[in-house]
Design a protein around this motif. Structure first.
Motif, PDB file in Angstrom:
ATOM      1  N   LEU A 139     -11.829  -4.280   5.339  1.00  0.00           N
ATOM      2  CA  LEU A 139     -10.648  -4.947   4.435  1.00  0.00           C
ATOM      3  C   LEU A 139     -10.285  -3.923   3.315  1.00  0.00           C
ATOM      4  O   LEU A 139      -9.061  -3.947   2.874  1.00  0.00           O
ATOM      5  N   ARG A 140     -11.172  -3.480   2.795  1.00  0.00           N
ATOM      6  CA  ARG A 140     -10.921  -2.411   1.614  1.00  0.00           C
ATOM      7  C   ARG A 140     -10.281  -1.171   2.067  1.00  0.00           C
ATOM      8  O   ARG A 140      -9.296  -0.582   1.289  1.00  0.00           O
ATOM      9  N   HIS A 147      -8.349  -0.885   4.870  1.00  0.00           N
ATOM     10  CA  HIS A 147      -7.066  -1.229   5.772  1.00  0.00           C
ATOM     11  C   HIS A 147      -6.002  -2.120   4.768  1.00  0.00           C
ATOM     12  O   HIS A 147      -4.979  -2.424   5.056  1.00  0.00           O
ATOM     13  N   CYS A 148      -6.636  -2.834   3.733  1.00  0.00           N
ATOM     14  CA  CYS A 148      -5.748  -3.740   3.105  1.00  0.00           C
ATOM     15  C   CYS A 148      -6.298  -3.710   1.715  1.00  0.00           C
ATOM     16  O   CYS A 148      -7.190  -4.658   1.069  1.00  0.00           O
ATOM     17  N   ALA A 169      -6.693  -4.121  -2.531  1.00  0.00           N
ATOM     18  CA  ALA A 169      -6.019  -5.168  -3.243  1.00  0.00           C
ATOM     19  C   ALA A 169      -4.881  -5.209  -3.897  1.00  0.00           C
ATOM     20  O   ALA A 169      -4.041  -5.973  -4.103  1.00  0.00           O
ATOM     21  N   ILE A 205      -2.197  -4.318  -2.363  1.00  0.00           N
ATOM     22  CA  ILE A 205      -1.151  -4.740  -1.638  1.00  0.00           C
ATOM     23  C   ILE A 205      -1.531  -6.172  -1.029  1.00  0.00           C
ATOM     24  O   ILE A 205      -0.653  -6.817  -0.910  1.00  0.00           O
ATOM     25  N   CYS A 206      -2.789  -6.398  -0.738  1.00  0.00           N
ATOM     26  CA  CYS A 206      -2.926  -7.560  -0.086  1.00  0.00           C
ATOM     27  C   CYS A 206      -2.956  -9.003  -1.186  1.00  0.00           C
ATOM     28  O   CYS A 206      -2.532  -9.865  -0.785  1.00  0.00           O
ATOM     29  N   LEU A 207      -3.254  -8.732  -2.509  1.00  0.00           N
ATOM     30  CA  LEU A 207      -3.364  -9.767  -3.405  1.00  0.00           C
ATOM     31  C   LEU A 207      -1.923  -9.828  -3.891  1.00  0.00           C
ATOM     32  O   LEU A 207      -1.246 -11.158  -3.506  1.00  0.00           O
ATOM     33  N   ALA A 228       0.817  -9.445  -1.826  1.00  0.00           N
ATOM     34  CA  ALA A 228       1.489  -9.882  -0.551  1.00  0.00           C
ATOM     35  C   ALA A 228       0.744 -11.346  -0.442  1.00  0.00           C
ATOM     36  O   ALA A 228       1.785 -12.151  -0.160  1.00  0.00           O
ATOM     37  N   ALA A 229      -0.295 -11.710  -0.625  1.00  0.00           N
ATOM     38  CA  ALA A 229      -0.636 -13.079  -0.635  1.00  0.00           C
ATOM     39  C   ALA A 229      -0.120 -14.026  -1.451  1.00  0.00           C
ATOM     40  O   ALA A 229       0.384 -14.977  -1.054  1.00  0.00           O
TER      41      ALA A 229
END
Length: 311
Positions: free
Chosen positions: A18-19, A21-22, A24, A26-28, A30-31
Motif C-alpha cells: 500500500l505504501r 502503490h498508494c 498517503a 494520494i490515498c488519504l 482521495a478517500a
C-alpha cells in the motif's frame, strides 16, 4: 507467480504494498473526497430530516439525539443540510470545471492550430475577460443570467476559462518546439494532424492536472457566491449559505458554522493535494525539473560529460 488479493497478504507485505502503490499523499485525500461525494449522493438515506424542514422549538440546538450535528437558527437539521450541500456544491463545481476545461482548452487549441492571427484574436478576447477578478466576473454573469444552479455553473466555468486557455497555450508552444513535431511538420503534416497525433497526447496530462487544480477553486468560488446570497435560491442547502446564515449566531451556536466551514476546508485541501500529486506524476515539466541532488546522482563528477562551451 500468481498474484494474491491484497487482503490475503501478510500484514507486513500488505503495508509495504500500500505504501508503494498508494502513498498517503494520494490515498488519504482521495478517500476524503470519495467519502464526501458518496455521503452527498446517499444523503436521502443517511438523514432522517429534510434540509428544508423548520422546527421553531429546536432553534440553535447543540448536537444530540435526533440531531447529530445540531440545528441552525431556524431549527433545520445541520447534518441534512451539510450532506445535501455537498451534493449541490460538488455537482455545480464539477460542471463548472468541465465548462472551463472544454471552452478554455478547446478554443485555445483551435486558435493555436489555425495560426498566428487566430491566436492573437482569441487571446485578446481572453485578456478582456482576464482583466476582471474571477469572483467579480462570476458575480456579474449571475446578475446578467439570473439566479439558479444553471447560471451559477456557467458563471463558474467562464470565470476560469482564461486560466485553462493560458495553460493550454504554454503547453502547446512547449510541445510544438520539440524536434519530433518539427520533423512531422517538415514531412508535410497539417496543423490538425500534428495536434491530434503528436501534441495533444503529450499535453493531455498537463491539462488534466490543471482541471484537478481548478476544481477546488470552483468550490471556493461557489461558496463565496452562496455566502454573498447570489447564485442559488435563499433556502438552498449550500455550504456558503450555511456559513452566512450561521455567522449571525456564532456566539450562541458555534456548531452551526463550524460544520460547513470544516467540511469546506477539508474538501478543498484534499482536492488541492490530489491536484499537486497528479501534477507531479503526469506533468512533464515537473518531472524534468525534479532533478536529483548531488547525493542522489549516480554519476561521479569525474565522468560527467563536459557541457557545450565548457573548458
Amino acid at each position: 507467480m500468481s498474484a494474491r488479493p491484497i487482503a490475503m497478504m501478510p500484514a507486513g507485505r500488505r503495508a509495504s504494498f500500500l505504501r508503494r502503490h498508494c502513498p498517503a499523499g494520494i490515498c488519504l485525500p482521495a478517500a476524503i473526497v470519495l467519502l464526501l461525494a458518496a455521503a452527498g449522493l446517499a444523503a436521502p438515506w443517511l438523514t432522517a430530516h429534510s434540509p428544508l424542514d423548520q422546527d421553531l422549538l429546536q432553534l440553535n440546538k447543540g448536537p444530540g439525539a435526533g440531531f447529530p450535528l445540531g440545528t441552525d437558527h431556524l431549527g433545520r437539521d445541520i447534518l441534512s443540510r451539510l450532506l445535501y450541500g455537498a451534493r449541490s456544491t460538488l455537482a455545480v463545481s464539477a460542471l463548472g470545471t468541465v465548462i472551463a476545461f472544454a471552452a478554455g482548452a478547446g478554443l485555445g487549441l483551435l486558435a493555436l492550430t489555425l495560426g498566428h492571427w487566430a491566436e492573437r484574436i482569441l487571446f485578446a478576447a481572453i485578456d478582456l475577460i482576464r482583466a476582471l477578478p474571477g469572483t467579480l466576473l462570476a458575480l456579474l454573469l449571475i446578475v446578467g443570467l439570473g439566479s439558479g444552479s444553471g447560471p451559477l455553473t456557467i458563471a463558474l466555468g467562464v470565470s476560469f476559462v482564461p486560466v485553462v486557455a493560458y495553460v493550454t497555450r504554454a503547453a502547446y508552444h512547449r510541445e510544438a518546439a520539440r524536434d519530433y513535431v518539427l520533423a512531422a511538420a517538415s514531412f508535410g503534416g497539417n496543423g490538425f494532424h500534428i495536434l491530434s497525433r503528436h501534441i495533444l497526447p503529450n499535453i493531455a496530462g498537463t491539462l488534466i492536472t490543471q482541471a484537478a487544480i481548478i476544481l477546488p477553486r470552483c468550490i471556493v468560488t461557489e461558496s463565496v457566491l452562496s455566502f454573498l446570497g447570489v447564485g442559488s435560491s435563499p433556502d438552498a442547502p449550500t455550504w456558503g449559505r450555511m456559513i452566512a446564515d450561521s455567522s449571525r449566531f456564532i456566539e450562541r451556536a458555534p456548531h452551526a458554522i463550524m460544520a460547513p466551514l470544516v467540511t469546506l476546508v477539508l474538501l478543498t485541501l484534499s482536492l488541492s493535494l490530489l491536484g499537486n500529486q497528479l501534477r507531479r506524476r503526469f506533468d512533464p515539466i515537473r518531472q524534468e525539473t525534479d532533478v536529483p541532488g548531488p547525493a542522489a546522482d549516480p554519476a561521479p563528477a569525474a565522468v560527467r560529460p563536459v557541457e557545450a562551451g565548457g573548458c
